[in-house]
Design a protein around this motif. Structure first.
Motif, PDB file in Angstrom:
ATOM      1  N   GLY A 242       2.025  -1.160   1.168  1.00  0.00           N
ATOM      2  CA  GLY A 242       2.451  -1.146   2.751  1.00  0.00           C
ATOM      3  C   GLY A 242       2.022  -2.599   3.166  1.00  0.00           C
ATOM      4  O   GLY A 242       2.708  -2.965   4.283  1.00  0.00           O
ATOM      5  N   TRP A 243       0.778  -3.024   2.964  1.00  0.00           N
ATOM      6  CA  TRP A 243       0.267  -4.004   3.646  1.00  0.00           C
ATOM      7  C   TRP A 243       0.949  -5.375   3.604  1.00  0.00           C
ATOM      8  O   TRP A 243       1.061  -6.388   4.160  1.00  0.00           O
ATOM      9  N   PHE A 244       1.914  -5.570   2.449  1.00  0.00           N
ATOM     10  CA  PHE A 244       2.749  -6.644   2.543  1.00  0.00           C
ATOM     11  C   PHE A 244       3.811  -6.707   3.485  1.00  0.00           C
ATOM     12  O   PHE A 244       4.177  -7.859   3.836  1.00  0.00           O
ATOM     13  N   GLY A 245       4.214  -5.618   3.842  1.00  0.00           N
ATOM     14  CA  GLY A 245       5.173  -5.591   5.099  1.00  0.00           C
ATOM     15  C   GLY A 245       4.235  -5.687   6.218  1.00  0.00           C
ATOM     16  O   GLY A 245       4.600  -6.434   7.406  1.00  0.00           O
ATOM     17  N   PHE A 246       3.071  -5.400   6.233  1.00  0.00           N
ATOM     18  CA  PHE A 246       2.190  -5.603   7.531  1.00  0.00           C
ATOM     19  C   PHE A 246       1.966  -6.929   7.862  1.00  0.00           C
ATOM     20  O   PHE A 246       2.119  -7.305   8.753  1.00  0.00           O
ATOM     21  N   ASN A 260       3.648 -17.100   1.625  1.00  0.00           N
ATOM     22  CA  ASN A 260       2.483 -17.221   1.559  1.00  0.00           C
ATOM     23  C   ASN A 260       1.544 -16.133   1.983  1.00  0.00           C
ATOM     24  O   ASN A 260       0.506 -15.990   1.350  1.00  0.00           O
ATOM     25  N   ALA A 261       2.094 -15.667   3.259  1.00  0.00           N
ATOM     26  CA  ALA A 261       1.421 -14.215   3.636  1.00  0.00           C
ATOM     27  C   ALA A 261       1.215 -13.353   2.551  1.00  0.00           C
ATOM     28  O   ALA A 261       0.258 -12.512   2.515  1.00  0.00           O
ATOM     29  N   PHE A 262       2.298 -13.135   1.902  1.00  0.00           N
ATOM     30  CA  PHE A 262       2.391 -12.133   0.730  1.00  0.00           C
ATOM     31  C   PHE A 262       1.326 -12.592  -0.377  1.00  0.00           C
ATOM     32  O   PHE A 262       0.583 -11.561  -1.061  1.00  0.00           O
ATOM     33  N   MET A 263       1.418 -13.959  -0.688  1.00  0.00           N
ATOM     34  CA  MET A 263       0.361 -14.226  -1.709  1.00  0.00           C
ATOM     35  C   MET A 263      -0.966 -13.949  -1.234  1.00  0.00           C
ATOM     36  O   MET A 263      -1.819 -13.505  -2.221  1.00  0.00           O
ATOM     37  N   VAL A 264      -1.429 -14.680  -0.168  1.00  0.00           N
ATOM     38  CA  VAL A 264      -2.961 -14.655   0.140  1.00  0.00           C
ATOM     39  C   VAL A 264      -3.157 -13.158   0.427  1.00  0.00           C
ATOM     40  O   VAL A 264      -4.548 -12.911   0.251  1.00  0.00           O
ATOM     41  N   THR A 265      -2.359 -12.405   0.674  1.00  0.00           N
ATOM     42  CA  THR A 265      -2.868 -11.000   1.099  1.00  0.00           C
ATOM     43  C   THR A 265      -3.261 -10.172  -0.249  1.00  0.00           C
ATOM     44  O   THR A 265      -4.267  -9.454  -0.337  1.00  0.00           O
ATOM     45  N   ILE A 303      -8.036 -10.049   5.458  1.00  0.00           N
ATOM     46  CA  ILE A 303      -7.006 -11.234   5.459  1.00  0.00           C
ATOM     47  C   ILE A 303      -5.852 -11.043   6.504  1.00  0.00           C
ATOM     48  O   ILE A 303      -5.162 -11.995   6.670  1.00  0.00           O
ATOM     49  N   THR A 304      -5.842  -9.998   6.929  1.00  0.00           N
ATOM     50  CA  THR A 304      -4.734  -9.675   8.045  1.00  0.00           C
ATOM     51  C   THR A 304      -4.692 -10.468   9.059  1.00  0.00           C
ATOM     52  O   THR A 304      -3.557 -11.215   9.318  1.00  0.00           O
ATOM     53  N   PRO A 305      -5.801 -11.035   9.708  1.00  0.00           N
ATOM     54  CA  PRO A 305      -5.361 -12.038  10.947  1.00  0.00           C
ATOM     55  C   PRO A 305      -5.181 -13.394  10.456  1.00  0.00           C
ATOM     56  O   PRO A 305      -4.738 -14.128  11.310  1.00  0.00           O
ATOM     57  N   ALA A 306      -5.616 -13.647   9.026  1.00  0.00           N
ATOM     58  CA  ALA A 306      -5.451 -15.170   8.677  1.00  0.00           C
ATOM     59  C   ALA A 306      -4.397 -15.378   7.824  1.00  0.00           C
ATOM     60  O   ALA A 306      -4.000 -16.339   7.507  1.00  0.00           O
TER      61      ALA A 306
END
Length: 439
Positions: A242-246, A260-265, A303-306
């Motif tokens: 779920g965090w990938f949607g987040f 990129n957000a998907f990958m770094v998460t 990793i969420t805020p970044a």
């Protein structure tokens, strides 16, 4: 060869055509991705948090956790659409010069008033969809607090506390950080909820755990055994998914930033899970499933805020640093100060959010944020790091004060702690008249 020349259009027609072409049109790709992201974020609460926390408590209290989570999904959804979305994202107060604009946006969009099927917002997605995407964030935030006071809170008092907390703690923070409030104007980076979600919920969890008191049979150095580690793993899996949607959905576009957000998460989470496992192995002589799952969640939180401003270097570093600090808080600080954060909501979400928010100010890079974007201290911009620290401190103080006040009000009127017999026999049968396992 013959050449055909089209007749010149009158100037007025050219202008009209230009105006027609420039009108924003719905972006079906972005819309499809945010629809998917909204569904993914909902999976984090039900079944994610319900299974993760439910597996960590004892058999006699698993249904109480499920019910608390399910109640949040229901009541927060209604509150958000009724006035929460307008509170956080309306701009009418700021436009009219209303002094309340410092804490809320306004109420012109209450019950989504004035928003039609064709009203578009950032990314050329329907504003209705954006409201629902944000609704899922509003749901997950109070659900995270449950881990701190599990197995000892009265359901009736809990209901009142959660409703008041959502209104007075979450809605203002969402406005400050994402809806044009002072933290956003200050330049604080919070791509997907480090301050609004994790610090807000984590600090509240700590205050609740301290004020509610320890569970009767809680003993320092003798952790209460989770009743179903398989549930914990399943909950972690839903959270990770779920965090990938987040995170990847928070840019509101299906583009390179989302990729990129998907990958770094994923990389930060994978690194954190392995790091916690190694620490667990060294300190406790066994690599535990619970430990690896806890590490993964810590990485997801940090990793969420970044996620919108860091590259792979930032992801790896956040994935290594965060579980080390969170493990120290859970294994050393919690026993030392003897507070009963039952499922480590503060130790993982609160501390992970704080670490992630500050490290965003270290590892943010223009390689991701763009030529005119933000960059962190590692790349020479110490100013951004100080902004992150200020935003983090504001979030900590605000959440602590609001939670303390609400606890006092609810506890003195309805009561928040269950009776000793209820706690001893289990909340499931006394509070809900059910047993999770009939055998």
């Amino acid at each position: 060869m013959l050449f055909t020349f089209a007749p010149a259009l009158p100037a007025q027609e050219i202008i009209e055509e230009t105006v027609t072409v420039s009108e924003p049109a719905l972006d079906s790709g972005n819309t499809a991705w945010i629809l998917t992201s909204s569904l993914l974020v909902l999976l984090m609460s039900i079944p994610g948090i319900a299974l993760f926390y439910g597996g960590l408590v004892r058999q006699k209290n698993v249904l109480s956790v499920i019910m608390q989570t399910l109640f949040i999904v229901g009541v927060v959804s209604v509150l958000w659409i009724a006035f929460g979305y307008s509170w956080a994202f309306d701009t009418s107060f700021a436009e009219s010069g209303n002094p309340l604009a410092c804490v809320m946006g306004g109420f012109d969009k209450a019950f989504l008033h004035g928003i039609t099927l064709n009203t578009l917002t950032t990314g050329n997605i329907p504003e209705i969809l954006f409201a629902m995407f944000q609704c899922m964030f509003a749901i997950i935030t109070p659900a995270l607090i449950l881990g701190a006071f599990a197995e000892r809170i009265k359901f009736s008092g809990y209901i009142v506390f959660i409703v008041l907390w959502t209104i007075l703690a979450y809605f203002p923070m969402a406005h400050w950080v994402w809806g044009g409030g002072f933290l956003q104007e200050m330049g604080a980076i919070d791509f997907a909820g480090g301050t609004v979600v994790h610090i807000n919920a984590g600090i509240s969890a700590l205050i609740m755990a301290i004020m509610l008191g320890k569970r009767m049979d809680y003993r320092i150095g003798h952790p209460i055994t989770p009743h179903n580690v398989t549930f914990v793993f399943m909950g972690t899996s839903f959270l990770w998914l779920g965090w990938f949607g987040f995170n990847a959905g928070s840019g509101l576009c299906a583009d390179g930033l989302a990729a990129n957000a998907f990958m770094v998460t994923h990389i930060a989470t994978a690194t954190a899970a392995i790091t916690w496992m190694v620490i667990d192995w060294i300190c406790n002589k066994k690599p535990t499933t619970i430990g690896a799952c806890t590490g993964a969640v810590a990485g997801l939180v940090a990793i969420t805020p970044a996620a919108g401003t860091v590259d792979l270097l930032g992801a790896f570093c956040i994935g290594i640093i965060t579980p080390i600090i969170c493990f120290f808080m859970v294994a050393v600080i919690k026993p030392k100060f003897k507070y009963d954060d039952a499922l480590d909501a503060f130790g993982v979400h609160g501390i992970g959010g704080i670490v992630g928010s500050i490290l965003t100010g270290v590892f943010a890079t223009r390689f991701i944020s763009g030529e005119d974007g933000v960059q962190g201290a590692l790349y020479g911009d110490w100013h951004q790091l100080w902004i992150q620290i200020v935003a983090t401190l504001v979030s900590i103080v605000f959440s602590a004060v609001i939670t303390f006040i609400l606890f006092k009000i609810v506890d003195s009127t309805i009561g928040l702690r269950v009776d000793k017999r209820v706690e001893e026999e289990g909340l499931d049968i006394y509070e809900h008249g059910e047993s999770a396992y009939n055998h």
